[in-house]
Design a protein around this motif. Sequence first.
Motif, PDB file in Angstrom:
ATOM      1  N   LEU A   1       4.002  10.302 -30.019  1.00 26.73           N
ATOM      2  CA  LEU A   1       5.371  10.727 -29.713  1.00 26.73           C
ATOM      3  C   LEU A   1       5.751  11.240 -31.280  1.00 26.73           C
ATOM      4  CD1 LEU A   1       8.242  10.097 -28.670  1.00 26.73           C
ATOM      5  CD2 LEU A   1       8.156   7.830 -29.459  1.00 26.73           C
TER       6      LEU A   1
ATOM      7  N   PHE B   1       2.358  -0.074 -33.210  1.00 22.57           N
ATOM      8  CA  PHE B   1       2.777   1.178 -33.714  1.00 22.57           C
ATOM      9  C   PHE B   1       2.231   1.544 -34.783  1.00 22.57           C
ATOM     10  CE2 PHE B   1       6.115  -0.618 -34.183  1.00 22.57           C
ATOM     11  CZ  PHE B   1       6.912   0.996 -35.573  1.00 22.57           C
TER      12      PHE B   1
ATOM     13  N   TYR C   1       7.069   2.587 -23.308  1.00 26.44           N
ATOM     14  CA  TYR C   1       5.840   1.695 -23.572  1.00 26.44           C
ATOM     15  C   TYR C   1       5.411   0.699 -21.985  1.00 26.44           C
ATOM     16  CZ  TYR C   1       0.816  -0.575 -23.692  1.00 26.44           C
ATOM     17  OH  TYR C   1       0.105  -0.618 -23.566  1.00 26.44           O
TER      18      TYR C   1
ATOM     19  N   LEU D   1       6.850  11.456 -24.173  1.00 26.73           N
ATOM     20  CA  LEU D   1       6.022  10.188 -25.013  1.00 26.73           C
ATOM     21  C   LEU D   1       4.256  11.318 -24.399  1.00 26.73           C
ATOM     22  CD1 LEU D   1       5.004   8.059 -26.697  1.00 26.73           C
ATOM     23  CD2 LEU D   1       5.339   6.507 -24.190  1.00 26.73           C
TER      24      LEU D   1
ATOM     25  N   TYR E   1      -1.138   6.845 -27.075  1.00 26.41           N
ATOM     26  CA  TYR E   1       0.057   7.569 -27.196  1.00 26.41           C
ATOM     27  C   TYR E   1       0.989   8.320 -27.832  1.00 26.41           C
ATOM     28  CZ  TYR E   1       0.032   5.616 -22.239  1.00 26.41           C
ATOM     29  OH  TYR E   1      -0.505   4.954 -21.106  1.00 26.41           O
TER      30      TYR E   1
ATOM     31  N   LEU F   1      10.685   2.781 -28.290  1.00 24.25           N
ATOM     32  CA  LEU F   1       9.396   2.580 -28.005  1.00 24.25           C
ATOM     33  C   LEU F   1       8.604   1.639 -26.571  1.00 24.25           C
ATOM     34  CD1 LEU F   1       7.724   3.084 -31.760  1.00 24.25           C
ATOM     35  CD2 LEU F   1       8.259   4.559 -29.691  1.00 24.25           C
TER      36      LEU F   1
ATOM     37  N   LYS G   1      -0.954   0.655 -29.519  1.00 24.87           N
ATOM     38  CA  LYS G   1      -0.778   1.536 -28.382  1.00 24.87           C
ATOM     39  C   LYS G   1       0.615   2.619 -28.529  1.00 24.87           C
ATOM     40  CE  LYS G   1      -2.009  -2.819 -25.691  1.00 24.87           C
ATOM     41  NZ  LYS G   1      -2.428  -2.656 -26.428  1.00 24.87           N
ATOM     42  N   ILE G   2       0.946   3.173 -30.210  1.00 20.47           N
ATOM     43  CA  ILE G   2       2.124   3.588 -29.508  1.00 20.47           C
ATOM     44  C   ILE G   2       1.151   4.786 -31.202  1.00 20.47           C
ATOM     45  CG2 ILE G   2       4.066   5.393 -29.909  1.00 20.47           C
ATOM     46  CD1 ILE G   2       5.195   3.477 -27.478  1.00 20.47           C
TER      47      ILE G   2
END
Length: 371
Positions: free
Chosen positions: A87, A33, A104, A169, A85, A100, A4-5
């Motif tokens: 960061l 992540f 999210y 983000l 995404y 996080l 996701k990140i």
Amino acid sequence: MSVKISVVLPVYNVANYLRKCLDSLVNQTFKDFEVICVNDGSTDLSLGILEGYALTDSRFRIISQENQGLSGARNSGIKEVQGDYILFVDSDDWLEENALELLYDHVKGFDSDITMFKFKFYNEDSGEFSESSFTNLDVIDPSFYTGNFNYYDVLDILFKISHAPFNKLYKTSFINDLDAQFLHGSYYEDLEFFYKVFLKAKKVSVLPEYLYSYRIREQSISTSGDEGSFDIFNILESTKNNLIDSDIYDKVKKDWLLFIIVNLKYVYLRLQIELKNKFLDSMKQHYDDFELGDVDNFDGWHYEDQSFYKAISVSNNYEIFDLNYEKGNYEFLAKHFETLSNELRAENESLKQQLNNKDSSEGIFKRFVKL
């Protein structure tokens, strides 16, 4: 691996601070992540520390390269991103452990191209935290917290929003569609990157939470004041072109001229003394390009910015410039306190008169009672 990140973490000779940063990532309450650790030619123990974390946590990936500077390291990280995404985290800073997760959860509902959040400064020498309108996003009206907005909605505060990359983000597809990168090998690349992407974002949101701590230390790039400081002129020129391309330059020009002076002053006051004459010459050479002659009033200007601006055109070397700058500051303060002193004297006279009237009234009352 789809996550996701993606956290992009440039690393260069920060062995003394790196573990605190990495621990803040390991301990995140959100688990989906990755951390792309870009070892940018470190010569201390930084790489060994990274390898230790990567050995026990598969979410940490290490890319090693010859030193390319902060912008080059971030760009290398962007190319390796697999998350939805991005960061950016600086390796001497740290995140709150729920950062996080909160980000999210927020972006799931807003689907923003850019999400901004709050951060605090941490002074390494004093051990104290601090904040400002730059870090706490107070310049953004809370009415924008409930939905997405874009740059055109906030033209009046366009140059008051934090341009730091680490308190935002970014949607990966948005960055990739723009092919957005940091200006390679340049100081102040954060500023150029922010306006380049912010002026293209259709959906921007704010998560009003403190999620990041930014360490201030003596040996950081932002406090070095060396030859790289002259990059500010190219950065400001590039940003001006972005404003023109977005067809808003004329609408924000007055604020933009102040923004130029604020940034030039910030750089100059941190400059090594042997570079000051050269910097003054550069300010004069860019005076017309930046259209500084179009400043027609100082509404909204801090007095120090006014003094700095006025000193440019009347100074031939840095010693004269510094004297003109200080002279302007003291002239303003003298006038200000003279006005304040006169106001206080007038208020004092008014209070004395009220006291005299009250004493007189009470005297009459006492004589009446005796009768």
